[in-house]
Write an enzyme that holds these catalytic residues in place. Structure first.
Site, short mmCIF file in Angstrom:
data_model
loop_
_atom_site.label_atom_id
_atom_site.label_comp_id
_atom_site.label_asym_id
_atom_site.label_seq_id
_atom_site.Cartn_x
_atom_site.Cartn_y
_atom_site.Cartn_z
N GLY A 157 -12.80 -0.31 11.64
CA GLY A 157 -12.06 0.38 10.58
C GLY A 157 -12.98 1.01 9.54
O GLY A 157 -12.61 2.01 8.90
N GLY B 148 -6.54 -13.04 23.11
CA GLY B 148 -5.95 -13.20 21.78
C GLY B 148 -4.66 -12.40 21.72
O GLY B 148 -3.83 -12.44 22.64
N GLN C 190 -5.93 0.54 10.34
CA GLN C 190 -6.84 -0.09 11.30
C GLN C 190 -7.22 -1.50 10.87
O GLN C 190 -8.37 -1.92 11.00
CB GLN C 190 -8.06 0.78 11.60
CG GLN C 190 -8.34 0.75 13.09
CD GLN C 190 -9.36 1.72 13.59
OE1 GLN C 190 -10.21 2.21 12.84
NE2 GLN C 190 -9.31 2.00 14.87
N CYS D 127 -21.04 10.33 21.17
CA CYS D 127 -20.81 11.77 21.29
C CYS D 127 -19.79 11.98 22.40
O CYS D 127 -19.98 11.48 23.52
CB CYS D 127 -22.13 12.46 21.64
SG CYS D 127 -22.03 14.25 21.74
N TYR E 96 -4.69 -10.11 10.84
CA TYR E 96 -3.91 -9.43 9.79
C TYR E 96 -3.51 -10.45 8.74
O TYR E 96 -2.80 -11.42 9.03
CB TYR E 96 -2.67 -8.79 10.43
CG TYR E 96 -1.87 -7.91 9.49
CD1 TYR E 96 -2.05 -6.52 9.49
CD2 TYR E 96 -0.93 -8.46 8.63
CE1 TYR E 96 -1.31 -5.71 8.63
CE2 TYR E 96 -0.19 -7.65 7.77
CZ TYR E 96 -0.38 -6.28 7.78
OH TYR E 96 0.35 -5.47 6.95
N ASN F 118 -3.56 -5.82 -0.20
CA ASN F 118 -2.91 -6.01 1.09
C ASN F 118 -2.23 -4.70 1.50
O ASN F 118 -1.50 -4.09 0.70
CB ASN F 118 -1.90 -7.15 0.97
CG ASN F 118 -1.38 -7.54 2.33
OD1 ASN F 118 -0.65 -6.78 2.97
ND2 ASN F 118 -1.79 -8.72 2.78
P1 NAD Z 1 -11.97 -6.32 12.29
O1 NAD Z 1 -11.34 -7.63 12.59
O2 NAD Z 1 -13.44 -6.21 12.26
O3 NAD Z 1 -11.42 -5.77 10.88
C1 NAD Z 1 -10.09 -5.84 10.46
C2 NAD Z 1 -10.09 -5.61 8.94
O4 NAD Z 1 -8.75 -5.58 8.46
C3 NAD Z 1 -10.80 -6.75 8.19
O5 NAD Z 1 -11.77 -6.21 7.34
C4 NAD Z 1 -9.68 -7.43 7.44
O6 NAD Z 1 -10.11 -8.00 6.22
C5 NAD Z 1 -8.71 -6.28 7.22
N1 NAD Z 1 -7.33 -6.72 7.01
C6 NAD Z 1 -6.63 -7.64 7.72
N2 NAD Z 1 -5.39 -7.73 7.25
C7 NAD Z 1 -5.28 -6.86 6.22
C8 NAD Z 1 -4.23 -6.48 5.37
N3 NAD Z 1 -3.00 -7.02 5.48
N4 NAD Z 1 -4.46 -5.54 4.43
C9 NAD Z 1 -5.68 -4.96 4.30
N5 NAD Z 1 -6.73 -5.29 5.10
C10 NAD Z 1 -6.52 -6.21 6.06
O7 NAD Z 1 -11.34 -5.30 13.35
P2 NAD Z 1 -11.92 -3.85 13.77
O8 NAD Z 1 -13.02 -4.03 14.76
O9 NAD Z 1 -12.16 -3.02 12.57
O10 NAD Z 1 -10.68 -3.26 14.60
C11 NAD Z 1 -9.47 -2.95 13.92
C12 NAD Z 1 -8.38 -2.62 14.92
O11 NAD Z 1 -8.66 -1.37 15.55
C13 NAD Z 1 -8.24 -3.64 16.04
O12 NAD Z 1 -6.88 -3.89 16.30
C14 NAD Z 1 -8.88 -2.98 17.20
O13 NAD Z 1 -8.40 -3.43 18.44
C15 NAD Z 1 -8.53 -1.52 16.95
N6 NAD Z 1 -9.45 -0.58 17.57
C16 NAD Z 1 -9.04 0.69 17.79
C17 NAD Z 1 -9.93 1.61 18.33
C18 NAD Z 1 -9.56 3.03 18.58
O14 NAD Z 1 -10.25 3.70 19.31
N7 NAD Z 1 -8.55 3.52 17.95
C19 NAD Z 1 -11.22 1.23 18.67
C20 NAD Z 1 -11.60 -0.06 18.42
C21 NAD Z 1 -10.73 -0.94 17.84
#
Ligand code: NAD
Length: 559
Positions: free
Chosen positions: A168, A487, A253, A405, A263, A232
C-alpha cells in the site's frame, strides 16, 4: 537482521544458486516483519520457520548444478538429481484440496507450524518491496484516468485510499507519478513515519480538516501532493462521505483480505488489536468485517456522489459482504469493480504485466545499464522509456537495486537476453535476476483479483497457473513456484512464480528466452482462448517481422 549479500563473492557453487540465495535474503531485507519471516500482505512468509530458513540457506550453498532443491510449503525436503538444464529450486506452498482449503483450518495449521501463506512473491523470494507494486499501481491509475478523465492530465484530480503497508505504501508515490494528489488513511503511525523517511509523503496531516485543505489547495493549483492521515479507514471514509466531499478516485489497500490479521476494526488501538486477535479471534473478525462494511457503504456513497470507485486487489468486498445485507452486498459487487476487470486486462491480453529485475551486485550503476537498455529497446512503446524515466526520478530505493516494468510477450525475453549479453561483456558487474509478480497474465487465478469477470467465465479455473509452472520447468527456469492462498485468501487463489538468472552464459541466454516467452506467451493464449479480441490480435501480431518473440500458434477451440 538479514541483508542480501552484494558484490561478486560467491557463497554457493554457482551464480544460479547464489542469485536465489540473495533473492531470499532480499525479501527479508525489505520485508515487513523479518524477525517473524513475514514479508508482506499481513502474513506472507519467506520460509516456514527459522530452522527451515537456515536449512534452505545450507541447501542452496551446497547445491550443485544438475540437482534440484525441492521446497514444500517453505521448508526444504530434499535435493534430487536432475540435469544441468533443470530448475535449481521447485517450490509448492500451501496447495490444499478444495474442501480443506478453509481459513480456519489454515490458521490452525499455521499455529501448529504445519503451513504458511506464501504470499504471491514472499515464499518465492521475488518481493522487492513497494517498488514491485509501484509500476502496477501507476499503470492502474493511468488506465483509470484514461478511461474516466480522458480530457485531463490528472493534475487537478485526487485519490482517496487507505493502507501504507508493504504494498500500500506504493500508492502515494504512484499517484504522484501519475499526476494525481492523494490522501491515504493509515492506522499505524509507524507505517506513516517509515514512508516519510523514504520520501514518499509530502504532508502528514494532523486531522481531516488539514488533510482536505491541503488536497483542495494542491488540486486547485494542479500541483500533485501526497498526504497521509493517521486514522481508521472506515471512520475516515465515512466522515468524508458525510461531509459531501467527493474525491475523483477511491480505493483501498489495507490488508482487508485477512479479517483477523490484516484490517484493524474501528474503535480499537493497535495494541488491543494485536492482543485480541490472539485471545478473541472470532470477535476480531466480526468487528473487522463490520468496519469493512462501513467503509464499503461509504465508498458506495462516494460513488453515488460521482467518484470513480474500484477495488485494488485486497478482497475488501468479499470480506465486507459477510456484514452487509444481501442487497448492499449486491450493490457493492455491481458498483465497485475489481481493478483488473475494469482497467488492466487489455494489457494482460498482450502478455504485458509486472515484470521485474534485481541487480545482484547491489550496484546502482548496474541498474542504470539495464534502465538504459529497457528505455532503448522498445521505441514502438514509448511508455516504457517514460516509465523508466519516472521510476528513476520518484522511486526510493529498497534492498538490492531493482526495477519493475510492465513488459509484454517477446519484450521480456528481448530485454533479458540483452542484459545477459551485458553481463557476459562486463558492462554489468554481476548477474541479474529476472522475475515477476505472480499476479500476471498466465500466472494467477483469483476470481476476485486477477481473474474477476473473465469473458469465458473461467474466473476460478486454476489450470492456467499450473500449466504455466509446467512450461516454466520445461524451460529450466532457475526457480519455479506454485502457490495457493492462505490465511484470508484460503481457497481463493492459485498462482505460479518464476525467477531466471542472467549470469552471462549461453545457457542462461537460452533459459531466459524460453522461460520468459513461454510465460507471457501462455498468458496471451489464455486470454485468446477466453475470447478477448486484443489477445487474438496479439497472436496475429506475433507473426509480424517486428515481433520481439517467436510466432505464437494458438488453436482456437471455437473453430
Ligand atoms: P500490509 O499488511 O503490509 O499492510 C496493510 C496496512 O493496512 C498496514 O499498514 C495496516 O496498518 C493498515 N491497516 C489495516 N487496517 C486498517 C484500517 N482499518 N485503516 C487504516 N489502515 C489500516 O499489506 P500490503 O502488502 O500493503 O497489501 C495490502 C493489500 O493489497 C493486501 O490485501 C494484498 O493482498 C493486496 N495486494 C494487491 C496487489 C495488487 O496488485 N493490487 C498487490 C499486492 C497486494
Amino acid at each position: 537482521m538479514i541483508t542480501a549479500a552484494r558484490g561478486n563473492m560467491l557463497r554457493c557453487k554457482s551464480w544460479r544458486a547464489e542469485a536465489l540465495l540473495r533473492m531470499l535474503e532480499n525479501v527479508l531485507e525489505v520485508g515487513e516483519r523479518p524477525e517473524e519471516l513475514v514479508v508482506y500482505a499481513a502474513l506472507g512468509k519467506a520460509a516456514r520457520d527459522w530452522p527451515a530458513y537456515h536449512a534452505i540457506v545450507d541447501a542452496l550453498r551446497a547445491l550443485e548444478v544438475g540437482r534440484t532443491l525441492v521446497l514444500q510449503t517453505g521448508r526444504p525436503i530434499g535435493v534430487l538429481t536432475t540435469h544441468p538444464g533443470a530448475p535449481l529450486v521447485v517450490s509448492a506452498v500451501n496447495n490444499t484440496v478444495g474442501r480443506w482449503a478453509t481459513e480456519e483450518r489454515c490458521y490452525e495449521r499455521m499455529r501448529e507450524g504445519k503451513t504458511i501463506w506464501g504470499g504471491l512473491t514472499a515464499a518465492a523470494w521475488q518481493y522487492i518491496g513497494r517498488q514491485g507494486v509501484l509500476g502496477g499501481t501507476y499503470e492502474l491509475l493511468r488506465a483509470a484516468q484514461r478511461k474516466h478523465f480522458p480530457e485531463a492530465d490528472g493534475r487537478h484530480r485526487w485519490l482517496l485510499t487507505a493502507g501504507l503497508g508493504g504494498m500500500g505504501s506504493a500508492q502515494p508515490i504512484s499517484a504522484k507519478m501519475a499526476g494525481l494528489s492523494s490522501l491515504t488513511v493509515e492506522v499505524d503511525p509507524a507505517k506513516i513515519d517509515r514512508l516519510v523517511v523514504a520520501g514518499g509523503l509530502d504532508l502528514v496531516a494532523a486531522d481531516l480538516e488539514e488533510a482536505l485543505a491541503a488536497i483542495g489547495k494542491a488540486v486547485a493549483a494542479g500541483s500533485p501532493t501526497a498526504v497521509a492521515l493517521q486514522g481508521n479507514s472506515a471512520t475516515v471514509f465515512e466522515r468524508i462521505a458525510a461531509r459531501g466531499v467527493v474525491p475523483d478516485l477511491v480505493t483501498d489497500q489495507t490488508a482487508a483480505h485477512d479479517a483477523r490479521f490484516g484490517y484493524v476494526p474501528e474503535g480499537l488501538d493497535l495494541a488491543d488489536w494485536i492482543r485480541l486477535r490472539e485471545s478473541a479471534p472470532r470477535e476480531i473478525e466480526l468487528r473487522a468485517r463490520e468496519s469493512m462494511a462501513t467503509q464499503v457503504r461509504a465508498m458506495l456513497a462516494l460513488r453515488d456522489a460521482g467518484a470513480v470507485v474500484f477495488e485494488n486487489g485486497n478482497n475488501l468486498r468479499v470480506q465486507a459482504a459477510e456484514a452487509l445485507s444481501p442487497p448492499e452486498s449486491e450493490r457493492a459487487f455491481a458498483g465497485i469493480p475489481g481493478f483488473m476487470q475494469a482497467y488492466l486486462r487489455p494489457l494482460f491480453c498482450r502478455g504485458i504485466g509486472p515484470f521485474r529485475w534485481v541487480l545482484l551486485s547491489g550496484s546502482e550503476a548496474d541498474r542504470d545499464v539495464v534502465d538504459e537498455l529497457a528505455s532503448r529497446l522498445f521505441p514502438e512503446r514509448p511508455e516504457v522509456a517514460e516509465w523508466i524515466a519516472l521510476a528513476r526520478q520518484h522511486i526510493p530505493p529498497q534492498g538490492l537495486p531493482a526495477r519493475s516494468c510492465w513488459l509484454g510477450y517477446g519484450e521480456r525475453a528481448a530485454l533479458a537476453v540483452a542484459v545477459n549479453d551485458a553481463v557476459r561483456d562486463g558492462r554489468i558487474s554481476a548477474p541479474v535476476a529476472f522475475t515477476r509478480d505472480h499476479l500476471d497474465s498466465a500466472g494467477m487465478t483469483h476470481p476476485r483479483i486477477g481473474t474477476e469477470g473473465m469473458a469465458d467465465d473461467s474466473d476460478g479455473v486454476s489450470d492456467w497457473p499450473i500449466l504455466d509452472a509446467m512450461l516454466l520447468a520445461t524451460a529450466g527456469a532457475d526457480l519455479v513456484a506454485v502457490h495457493s492462498g492462505g490465511g484470508g485468501y484460503s481457497g481463493w487463489m492459485q498462482s505460479s512464480g518464476v525467477t531466471v538468472v542472467a549470469d552471462g552464459t549461453p545457457e542462461a541466454r537460452e533459459r531466459l528466452r524460453l522461460a520468459l516467452d513461454l510465460d507471457s506467451g501462455l498468458g496471451v493464449l489464455r486470454h485468446a482462448t477466453a475470447g478477448y479480441p486484443e489477445a487474438q490480435q496479439a497472436v496475429r501480431d506475433s507473426a509480424r517481422p517486428e515481433s520481439h518473440g517467436p510466432e505464437l500458434h494458438w488453436i482456437n477451440p471455437n473453430t
